[in-house]
Design a protein around this motif. Sequence first.
Motif, PDB file in Angstrom:
ATOM      1  N   ALA A   1      32.198  63.393   4.665  1.00 57.64           N
ATOM      2  CA  ALA A   1      31.875  64.550   4.679  1.00 57.64           C
ATOM      3  C   ALA A   1      32.898  65.643   4.602  1.00 57.64           C
ATOM      4  O   ALA A   1      34.031  65.687   4.790  1.00 57.64           O
ATOM      5  CB  ALA A   1      31.523  65.034   6.276  1.00 57.64           C
ATOM      6  N   ASP A   2      32.552  66.784   3.684  1.00 56.07           N
ATOM      7  CA  ASP A   2      33.397  67.776   3.304  1.00 56.07           C
ATOM      8  C   ASP A   2      33.033  68.890   4.209  1.00 56.07           C
ATOM      9  O   ASP A   2      32.021  69.365   4.074  1.00 56.07           O
ATOM     10  CB  ASP A   2      33.340  68.244   1.861  1.00 56.07           C
ATOM     11  CG  ASP A   2      34.336  69.276   1.527  1.00 56.07           C
ATOM     12  OD1 ASP A   2      35.006  69.850   2.194  1.00 56.07           O
ATOM     13  OD2 ASP A   2      34.049  69.796   0.616  1.00 56.07           O
ATOM     14  N   THR A   3      33.912  69.127   5.477  1.00 56.07           N
ATOM     15  CA  THR A   3      33.508  69.908   6.492  1.00 56.07           C
ATOM     16  C   THR A   3      34.258  71.326   6.268  1.00 56.07           C
ATOM     17  O   THR A   3      35.464  71.388   5.674  1.00 56.07           O
ATOM     18  CB  THR A   3      33.744  69.345   7.569  1.00 56.07           C
ATOM     19  OG1 THR A   3      35.196  69.108   8.095  1.00 56.07           O
ATOM     20  CG2 THR A   3      33.181  68.087   7.820  1.00 56.07           C
TER      21      THR A   3
ATOM     22  N   ALA B   1      27.629  62.625  -2.483  1.00 55.26           N
ATOM     23  CA  ALA B   1      27.801  63.967  -1.828  1.00 55.26           C
ATOM     24  C   ALA B   1      27.701  65.089  -2.856  1.00 55.26           C
ATOM     25  O   ALA B   1      27.467  66.205  -2.605  1.00 55.26           O
ATOM     26  CB  ALA B   1      28.903  63.881  -0.988  1.00 55.26           C
TER      27      ALA B   1
ATOM     28  N   GLY C   1      31.897  61.063  11.287  1.00 51.26           N
ATOM     29  CA  GLY C   1      32.214  61.745  10.010  1.00 51.26           C
ATOM     30  C   GLY C   1      31.939  62.855  10.108  1.00 51.26           C
ATOM     31  O   GLY C   1      32.482  63.704   9.158  1.00 51.26           O
ATOM     32  N   LEU C   2      31.140  63.490  10.756  1.00 48.09           N
ATOM     33  CA  LEU C   2      30.551  64.890  10.827  1.00 48.09           C
ATOM     34  C   LEU C   2      31.457  65.730  12.118  1.00 48.09           C
ATOM     35  O   LEU C   2      31.537  67.004  11.967  1.00 48.09           O
ATOM     36  CB  LEU C   2      29.160  65.264  11.121  1.00 48.09           C
ATOM     37  CG  LEU C   2      28.330  64.673   9.727  1.00 48.09           C
ATOM     38  CD1 LEU C   2      26.741  64.714  10.421  1.00 48.09           C
ATOM     39  CD2 LEU C   2      28.259  65.646   8.785  1.00 48.09           C
TER      40      LEU C   2
ATOM     41  N   TYR D   1      26.048  59.127   3.091  1.00 53.63           N
ATOM     42  CA  TYR D   1      26.450  57.806   4.005  1.00 53.63           C
ATOM     43  C   TYR D   1      26.055  56.822   3.020  1.00 53.63           C
ATOM     44  O   TYR D   1      24.747  56.878   2.582  1.00 53.63           O
ATOM     45  CB  TYR D   1      25.518  57.966   5.202  1.00 53.63           C
ATOM     46  CG  TYR D   1      25.978  56.792   5.865  1.00 53.63           C
ATOM     47  CD1 TYR D   1      27.097  56.096   6.478  1.00 53.63           C
ATOM     48  CD2 TYR D   1      24.622  55.857   6.025  1.00 53.63           C
ATOM     49  CE1 TYR D   1      27.339  54.678   7.159  1.00 53.63           C
ATOM     50  CE2 TYR D   1      24.841  54.445   7.092  1.00 53.63           C
ATOM     51  CZ  TYR D   1      26.235  54.220   7.180  1.00 53.63           C
ATOM     52  OH  TYR D   1      26.139  52.976   7.966  1.00 53.63           O
TER      53      TYR D   1
ATOM     54  N   ARG E   1      29.016  69.510   2.139  1.00 56.35           N
ATOM     55  CA  ARG E   1      28.427  68.343   1.739  1.00 56.35           C
ATOM     56  C   ARG E   1      28.797  67.018   2.362  1.00 56.35           C
ATOM     57  O   ARG E   1      29.886  66.985   2.794  1.00 56.35           O
ATOM     58  CB  ARG E   1      28.852  68.367   0.175  1.00 56.35           C
ATOM     59  CG  ARG E   1      30.306  68.245   0.037  1.00 56.35           C
ATOM     60  CD  ARG E   1      30.706  68.663  -1.523  1.00 56.35           C
ATOM     61  NE  ARG E   1      32.055  68.945  -1.659  1.00 56.35           N
ATOM     62  CZ  ARG E   1      32.498  69.218  -2.611  1.00 56.35           C
ATOM     63  NH1 ARG E   1      31.893  69.505  -3.685  1.00 56.35           N
ATOM     64  NH2 ARG E   1      33.900  69.444  -2.723  1.00 56.35           N
ATOM     65  N   ALA E   2      27.872  66.126   2.149  1.00 56.54           N
ATOM     66  CA  ALA E   2      28.169  64.935   2.925  1.00 56.54           C
ATOM     67  C   ALA E   2      27.257  63.683   2.566  1.00 56.54           C
ATOM     68  O   ALA E   2      26.330  63.906   1.857  1.00 56.54           O
ATOM     69  CB  ALA E   2      28.219  65.114   4.545  1.00 56.54           C
TER      70      ALA E   2
ATOM     71  N   PRO F   1      28.100  70.415   7.509  1.00 54.23           N
ATOM     72  CA  PRO F   1      29.053  70.134   6.519  1.00 54.23           C
ATOM     73  C   PRO F   1      28.863  71.034   5.074  1.00 54.23           C
ATOM     74  O   PRO F   1      27.499  71.666   5.068  1.00 54.23           O
ATOM     75  CB  PRO F   1      29.216  68.574   6.158  1.00 54.23           C
ATOM     76  CG  PRO F   1      27.687  68.219   6.437  1.00 54.23           C
ATOM     77  CD  PRO F   1      27.186  69.270   7.537  1.00 54.23           C
TER      78      PRO F   1
END
Length: 265
Positions: free
Chosen positions: A191-193, A263, A128-129, A173, A170-171, A168
Amino acid sequence: MYPFNYQRAKSVADAAATVSKNADAKLLAGGQSLIAALKLRLARPSDLVDLGTIDELRGIQVDGGSVTIGAMTRHAEVAASAEVKKAIPALAALAGCIGDRQVRNMGTLGGSVAHNDPAADYPAGLVGLGATVNTNKRKVAADQFFKGMYETALDAGEIITSVSFPRPKRAAYMKFKNPASRYAIVGVFVADTGSGVRVAVTGAAPAVFRVPEMEKALAAKFAPESVANIRVPEKGLNSDLHAKADYRAHLITVMAKRAVEAALK
């Protein structure tokens, strides 16, 4: 438990040399899966190489836009780290929901990643990251590391030394956990990377996987409603006494929505 030779490695090179020359040797990290397998006689290593005293495999380092965590760092240490909480709160939260207190104080990041249990939490965090798995030989992107059920890209004699996580924007789980083991029946890391949105799912299939349709929808609009009507096909999903494939497919959407909501907070 079958008999084996116990060895306490003095360094990563020492451990790698032992397992390289003996195909039946096993590395011991936190032992939360291996010790149980040994007691049930499901594993029969010739040698057990303990990594517990290798200091270079421990620790948390924040450097600019990334967080690097040593392979022998305990889950509880990641969960309690002020540095991780500040840099990647979702990763600290993930570590804090692994198993129970005993598991979190014994289990390690590297052990979990190398074991690659299909219901483990960390694989979702890594994928995810967009993390990088660092070994004694090379660097492997998380997208290429997890190959299948209990299968990874690690070669013989290759040992995880640390994992580097990009920070990131924002993220979060979220997981639907088994009430006894607290393993993820379905867990979703969103995740918004800097390179786009990533959605990683654990527990639902033989190995962690991404959901491109959800990623595309969230890239257009990062909101819970963007994934509300997206359903992952049941084909290929796990179906067992804990949850059938259709229920896991439903949970992926539900956990994805909750992760996006978290998130945004």
